[in-house]
Design an enzyme around this catalytic site. Structure first.
Site, mmCIF file in Angstrom:
data_model
loop_
_atom_site.group_PDB
_atom_site.id
_atom_site.type_symbol
_atom_site.label_atom_id
_atom_site.label_comp_id
_atom_site.label_asym_id
_atom_site.label_seq_id
_atom_site.Cartn_x
_atom_site.Cartn_y
_atom_site.Cartn_z
ATOM 1 N N ASP A 285 0.861 -1.194 0.000
ATOM 2 C CA ASP A 285 0.000 0.000 0.000
ATOM 3 C C ASP A 285 0.890 1.234 0.000
ATOM 4 O O ASP A 285 2.119 1.125 -0.116
ATOM 5 C CB ASP A 285 -0.965 -0.010 1.204
ATOM 6 C CG ASP A 285 -2.279 0.692 0.865
ATOM 7 O OD1 ASP A 285 -2.248 1.876 0.509
ATOM 8 O OD2 ASP A 285 -3.332 0.034 0.927
ATOM 9 N N HIS B 263 -3.097 2.988 -4.442
ATOM 10 C CA HIS B 263 -2.452 2.484 -3.220
ATOM 11 C C HIS B 263 -1.033 1.986 -3.504
ATOM 12 O O HIS B 263 -0.616 0.949 -3.002
ATOM 13 C CB HIS B 263 -3.289 1.351 -2.608
ATOM 14 C CG HIS B 263 -4.605 1.827 -2.061
ATOM 15 N ND1 HIS B 263 -4.737 2.342 -0.795
ATOM 16 C CD2 HIS B 263 -5.836 1.892 -2.622
ATOM 17 C CE1 HIS B 263 -6.003 2.694 -0.584
ATOM 18 N NE2 HIS B 263 -6.694 2.435 -1.679
ATOM 19 N N GLU C 195 -10.320 2.389 -5.048
ATOM 20 C CA GLU C 195 -9.976 3.792 -4.804
ATOM 21 C C GLU C 195 -8.888 4.317 -5.746
ATOM 22 O O GLU C 195 -7.986 5.038 -5.314
ATOM 23 C CB GLU C 195 -9.540 3.972 -3.341
ATOM 24 C CG GLU C 195 -10.642 3.601 -2.361
ATOM 25 C CD GLU C 195 -10.213 3.677 -0.905
ATOM 26 O OE1 GLU C 195 -10.938 4.288 -0.121
ATOM 27 O OE2 GLU C 195 -9.165 3.105 -0.552
#
Ligand code: ACM
Ligand code: ZN
Length: 544
Positions: free
Chosen positions: A196, A259, A323
């Site tokens: 991440d 990420h 995301e």
């Protein structure tokens, strides 16, 4: 046996005289799907002559687990004697039982008999035995086990917890401790979020900078402590083997194309060109992404996926897909724009199509399947379609608050398999009670109470044919605010017990009032094992 009747009886007894309510079902979580209790109160009594009988060729681990359970609750140490005919604890590998994770456990006058077709499922049955002994404290103290017949198998094949050592690193011993606890409740998958913005946590031998640079928040920082560290491939093999013995499969998650600050810190040229010289801060979630139009992204990830596929026996690799900050990256990148034009796309989000086509060809070549977080064309209702058309062979995970009904509908329409991690029920990084920990999160602090976790029906109450593509459940423990194992288990328990029951037990066996009673012996057992848990004071009635 009608379990509902049993529940009501147990609940009445518990409120009336707590000490007599303890019986062999009092600590069963998840509730087995078929139980026939003895109505005469007959018992099998263990003593120093009780022996273990088994036909397992390689039985060392499950026999040691059995001995641990008997020693813990009864201070006896039965030994193997395969010629014994009575006063036995029998562990039988039975190939007539065809289904995965299907076991029987019976207690009669000859002894305790466990049958299943694999060591992993025998381990599951032993967890049921452990909970029988925990629940029936009075009989257990006298070395007695009440006669019972249990014939049990799970509602769902995929019962997962996700942990996040990318945000705060967890040493190998802590991961093993976590596996010990989840295995008690028959979870069978541990998804590890390995990459991440805050860190890259798995050694990739072909690209060593991923961990040389991407595993430390402070440049040249130490390799210890919550912010820094990674698993060598050898350490990960040790975790995989440890988990496998306990019927838990490790699923790696490598989150792309968002990420991805940790990999961009190591290899900045894999991002969109206009961001190459920006500082890559490994401390917090930012909006950088891999460039969809950079050929080297696909060759580097081909190497990464090959190593991951070789290391992890799971058929799945989770590739994130959540995301993605498309507006802040691909929409502003000349190379991405050219790629859009070449493909005749009108929206930069369509670049997800070639991006995942390329990555998935590496996944397929290595004989694996991909899981992705399900993203829709809006992050809140109303949403009408997927963010982009997902390839047919991916499994999707629903997660965003309020979007699960739409995800169920779309995955059914597009013939995708679906896993259930709806934020409202399974996001265990949310506080368990208003004002409770953590001190902060990214989400404006929604609360997932224990009762809310328990209220999850993974089939969302839909007719059978509308939920037949749902394969399981997943509890998530995003770790921005989870700095160590004690905080991790505090956030996990008791809510994960509720999710465990949602994943294993059919709706007819589930009952919130009864679950509340079964919870406390299990919480007590966790505390005795040194597990940090939250006491759910709010569910105790008449608390003043
Ligand atoms: C997610 O919670 N970002 C899948
Ligand atoms: Zn780009």
């Amino acid at each position: 046996m009608n379990i509902k009747v049993l529940f009501v009886t147990a609940a009445l007894f518990a409120t009336a005289i707590v000490s007599t309510a303890q019986d062999n079902t009092s600590a069963l979580i998840p509730m087995p799907n078929h139980i026939v209790k003895s109505n005469k109160g007959e018992v099998f009594t263990l003593n120093t002559r009780t022996s273990i009988k088994t036909n397992l060729p390689d039985s060392a681990f499950v026999i040691s687990e059995l001995k641990r359970i008997i020693a813990r609750h009864m201070q006896l140490s039965p030994q193997i004697d395969n010629s014994a005919r009575k006063n036995i604890i029998e562990i039988i590998k039975d190939s007539c039982i065809k289904e995965e994770e299907h076991y029987t456990l019976s207690v009669d006058k000859k002894g305790i008999h466990i049958k299943a077709n694999s060591e992993g499922t025998i381990f599951l049955a032993l967890q049921t035995l452990d909970q029988i002994l925990i629940g029936d404290i009075h009989n257990t103290a006298l070395h007695k086990v009440e006669h019972v017949f249990i014939d049990d198998k799970p509602r769902y094949a995929h019962r997962a917890i996700m942990i996040d050592p990318a945000r705060h690193f967890l040493p190998v011993s802590d991961v093993k401790f976590f596996i010990d606890q989840m295995a008690r409740f028959k979870f069978n998958k541990l998804q590890i979020h390995l990459t991440d913005d805050q860190g890259w946590r798995i050694e990739i031998k072909s690209h060593p900078k991923l961990t040389e640079i991407g595993a430390s928040r402070v440049p040249n920082g130490s390799n210890q402590g919550p912010d820094n560290g990674y698993y060598t491939q050898e350490q990960m093999r040790e975790i995989i083997e440890y988990a496998d013995k306990r019927n838990v499969e490790i699923i790696p998650e490598i989150d792309i194309p968002g990420h991805s600050v940790a990999i961009l810190a190591a290899y900045p040229h894999l991002g969109c060109e206009f961001r190459h010289n920006e500082t890559k801060n490994l401390g917090k979630t930012t909006n950088m992404m891999l460039c969809a139009a950079c050929d080297e992204v696909y060759s580097v990830y081909d190497d990464i996926i090959r190593e991951i596929a070789t290391l992890f026996p799971s058929e799945y690799i989770h590739l994130g897909g959540d995301e993605a900050a498309i507006k802040e990256n691909w929409a502003k990148c000349d190379k991405c724009h050219n790629m859009m034009e070449r493909n005749g796309y009108t929206s930069p989000s369509q670049l997800m199509i070639p991006f995942f086509n390329n990555i998935l060809s590496s996944v397929r070549t290595n004989g694996k399947k991909a899981i992705l977080w399900c993203e829709l064309d809006n992050i809140w209702p109303p949403a009408n379609e997927y963010l982009f058309p997902y390839p047919e062979d991916v499994t999707l995970v629903t997660w965003r608050n309020a979007l699960t009904p739409k995800c169920i509908e779309l995955t059914r329409k597009h013939k995708h398999q679906l896993l259930m991690a709806p934020g409202e029920h399974t996001y265990l990084d949310y506080p368990q009670y208003p004002g409770d920990l953590p001190e902060f999160n990214n989400w404006g602090m929604p609360v997932t109470t224990l009762e809310q976790a328990y209220r999850l029906d993974p089939g969302y109450g839909l007719p059978k044919e509308e939920q037949s593509h749902i394969n399981g459940v997943m509890a998530t423990l995003w770790a921005e605010a989870i700095k160590d194992i004690n905080r991790l288990t505090y956030m996990t328990y008791p809510r994960a017990m509720a999710i465990a029951e949602a994943g294993w037990s059919q709706m007819e066996q589930r009952d919130w009032e009864n679950f509340r009673l079964r919870l406390f012996p299990c919480i007590y057992e966790l505390i005795k094992s040194g597990v940090s848990v939250r006491v759910p004071f709010e569910i105790v009635e008449n608390r003043h």
